[in-house]
Enzyme design. Structure first.
Site, short mmCIF file in Angstrom:
data_model
loop_
_atom_site.label_atom_id
_atom_site.label_comp_id
_atom_site.label_asym_id
_atom_site.label_seq_id
_atom_site.Cartn_x
_atom_site.Cartn_y
_atom_site.Cartn_z
N ARG A 124 -10.49 6.40 -13.87
CA ARG A 124 -11.26 7.26 -13.07
C ARG A 124 -11.13 6.70 -11.55
NH1 ARG A 124 -10.08 9.27 -16.72
NH2 ARG A 124 -11.28 10.26 -18.26
N SER A 174 -18.72 14.93 -16.42
CA SER A 174 -19.32 13.51 -17.12
C SER A 174 -20.16 12.99 -15.68
CB SER A 174 -18.51 12.61 -17.65
OG SER A 174 -18.04 13.17 -18.71
N GLU A 216 -20.14 8.90 -12.23
CA GLU A 216 -18.71 9.10 -11.81
C GLU A 216 -18.71 10.36 -10.85
OE1 GLU A 216 -16.32 9.86 -15.40
OE2 GLU A 216 -15.10 11.62 -14.47
C1 LIG Z 1 -16.59 21.25 -16.82
C2 LIG Z 1 -15.76 20.11 -16.52
C3 LIG Z 1 -15.15 19.33 -17.07
C4 LIG Z 1 -14.62 18.19 -16.58
N1 LIG Z 1 -13.54 17.47 -17.42
C5 LIG Z 1 -13.12 16.41 -16.92
C6 LIG Z 1 -12.18 15.37 -17.75
O1 LIG Z 1 -11.99 15.78 -18.89
N2 LIG Z 1 -11.53 14.41 -17.09
C7 LIG Z 1 -11.85 14.01 -16.03
O2 LIG Z 1 -11.42 13.02 -15.52
N3 LIG Z 1 -12.81 14.83 -14.98
C8 LIG Z 1 -13.32 15.98 -15.50
N4 LIG Z 1 -14.19 16.64 -14.73
C9 LIG Z 1 -14.59 16.18 -13.71
C10 LIG Z 1 -13.63 16.68 -12.46
O3 LIG Z 1 -12.99 17.81 -12.61
C11 LIG Z 1 -12.68 15.58 -12.07
O4 LIG Z 1 -13.28 14.51 -11.37
C12 LIG Z 1 -11.50 16.00 -10.88
O5 LIG Z 1 -10.62 15.22 -10.66
C13 LIG Z 1 -12.27 16.62 -9.63
O6 LIG Z 1 -11.05 17.24 -8.83
P1 LIG Z 1 -11.66 18.13 -7.67
O7 LIG Z 1 -10.28 18.85 -6.99
O8 LIG Z 1 -12.70 19.08 -8.11
O9 LIG Z 1 -12.04 17.21 -6.64
P2 LIG Z 1 -13.51 17.28 -5.65
O10 LIG Z 1 -14.63 17.45 -6.79
O11 LIG Z 1 -13.24 18.38 -4.81
O12 LIG Z 1 -13.42 15.87 -4.87
C14 LIG Z 1 -13.59 14.72 -5.69
C15 LIG Z 1 -13.20 13.73 -4.70
O13 LIG Z 1 -11.95 13.72 -4.70
C16 LIG Z 1 -11.63 13.66 -3.20
N5 LIG Z 1 -10.19 14.63 -2.93
C17 LIG Z 1 -10.28 15.92 -3.15
N6 LIG Z 1 -8.92 16.36 -3.11
C18 LIG Z 1 -8.35 15.15 -2.34
C19 LIG Z 1 -7.22 15.02 -1.81
N7 LIG Z 1 -6.09 16.12 -1.70
N8 LIG Z 1 -7.04 13.95 -0.98
C20 LIG Z 1 -7.78 13.09 -1.05
N9 LIG Z 1 -9.15 13.08 -1.41
C21 LIG Z 1 -9.55 14.34 -2.36
C22 LIG Z 1 -12.87 14.14 -2.53
O14 LIG Z 1 -12.89 13.84 -1.19
C23 LIG Z 1 -13.91 13.49 -3.68
O15 LIG Z 1 -14.04 12.14 -3.06
C24 LIG Z 1 -14.53 17.78 -15.48
C25 LIG Z 1 -15.50 18.56 -14.65
C26 LIG Z 1 -16.16 19.69 -15.10
C27 LIG Z 1 -17.20 20.66 -14.22
#
Ligand SMILES: Cc1cc2nc3c(=O)[nH]c(=O)nc-3n(C[C@H](O)[C@H](O)[C@H](O)COP(=O)(O)OP(=O)(O)OC[C@H]3O[C@@H](n4cnc5c(N)ncnc54)[C@H](O)[C@@H]3O)c2cc1C
Length: 286
Positions: A165, A213, A281
């Site tokens: 992660r 999580s 996380e």
């Molecule tokens: C129902 C559910 C299930 C999930 N299951 C999983 C799973 O199985 N595995 C898992 O790893 N995670 C899971 N997650 C958590 C989440 O989806 C991940 O952490 C995902 O990678 C976040 O992506 P996001 O685009 O939503 O990022 P955001 O939540 O918008 O941002 C997260 C971080 O990334 C940064 N960021 C976003 N885009 C960029 C970019 N283009 N450049 C630089 N920084 C950036 C943001 O600034 C922030 O620091 C789950 C979440 C939910 C709600």
């Protein structure tokens, strides 16, 4: 200075996160290209405000007080392109593409290897930043190159030190990434995707807003420990430790960040008493 941007003021962040919690962002911009990302950063600097890059908001707990800064949403960077070389498929994905759409694109083009990610509600950029993973796989395993914006310049990075992660990327803005995948059978790919999604739905609270999580895995499983503490279902205000998966906190309707943070605090105190150090996380944006 005149900016060629659509700048929204006091934007409700509940609309932009899967947790549906949090106050307003002072400014909210959706740039259409790199030039507009640079302009958005300039705008933030001109106001003496910090900025935050938003993916799909699926790993965020936005504070009830909101964010006194500029949110830069990359959702309009949404192109996918494909180059096949023999059995290999190189797929270039822009940061704002969400993983549902990416998986559908891959299935329609008979490209296999990324099915495990179907159901993670992330943008591609966010999944690279967090090195999202599931079912023993993670995004970093398939990336051969990313393109980032750093200090105003576009840069390609081939070697990234991914760990659990964590991409170790700091102030880089991820613009796109290239995945190395393989050709496969469309029906098999679709069957795998649907089986991964079913597994998620059976074990995770997909029917309620959450940010996934709450804690990172360590050499222990936080969800198992929270369950052993008997905390499943513990509710403060409208935030609840999920009855289905103790690693998730869910929003029953109008949960506040304060409620969620209190639950996190309770869990961490109990864990510490038993000798476990729990690290979040999810990101608390304030
Ligand atoms: C129902 C559910 C299930 C999930 N299951 C999983 C799973 O199985 N595995 C898992 O790893 N995670 C899971 N997650 C958590 C989440 O989806 C991940 O952490 C995902 O990678 C976040 O992506 P996001 O685009 O939503 O990022 P955001 O939540 O918008 O941002 C997260 C971080 O990334 C940064 N960021 C976003 N885009 C960029 C970019 N283009 N450049 C630089 N920084 C950036 C943001 O600034 C922030 O620091 C789950 C979440 C939910 C709600």
């Amino acid at each position: 200075m005149k900016y060629n941007l659509k700048i929204q003021e006091n934007e409700d962040m509940k609309k932009h996160t899967t947790f549906k919690i949090g106050g307003n962002a002072k400014f909210f911009i959706i740039p259409k290209n790199v030039q507009q990302i640079l302009e958005s950063i300039k705008f933030a600097k001109s106001k003496n405000l910090p900025y935050f890059i938003l993916g799909n908001g699926s790993n965020l707990l936005v504070d009830d007080k909101g964010y006194n800064g500029v949110i830069i949403s990359l959702k309009e960077l949404n192109k996918i392109s494909l180059e096949k070389q023999g059995q290999n498929a190189f797929v270039c994905v822009e940061a704002g593409v969400n993983l549902f759409r990416l998986n559908q694109f891959l299935a329609n083009n008979s490209i296999s290897g990324f099915e495990w990610s179907y159901g993670i509600p992330a943008s591609f950029g966010g999944s690279v930043k967090m090195n999202a993973g599931a079912f023993e796989k993670c995004v970093g395993d398939f990336l051969c190159e990313i393109t980032v914006l750093k200090n105003g310049k576009i840069k390609k990075i081939k070697k990234i030190n991914f760990s659990y992660r964590n991409s170790f990327l700091t102030d880089e803005i991820i613009l796109s990434g290239k995945l190395k995948l393989k050709e496969g059978e469309k029906d098999e790919i679709k069957a795998k995707m649907s089986s991964f999604l079913t597994k998620r739905r059976q074990t995770q609270p997909y029917d309620l807003p959450s940010a996934g999580s709450v804690f990172k895995r360590n050499n222990f499983l936080p969800a198992k420990i929270i369950d052993d503490f008997g905390l499943k279902g513990l509710t403060l205000g409208e935030a609840q430790i999920s009855k289905k998966h103790a690693g998730f906190i869910v929003n029953l309707g109008n949960a506040t960040s304060k409620d969620v943070l209190k639950l996190i605090h309770i869990i961490k105190i109990l864990a510490k008493e038993e000798g476990y150090e729990f690290n979040e996380e999810i990101i608390h944006l304030k």
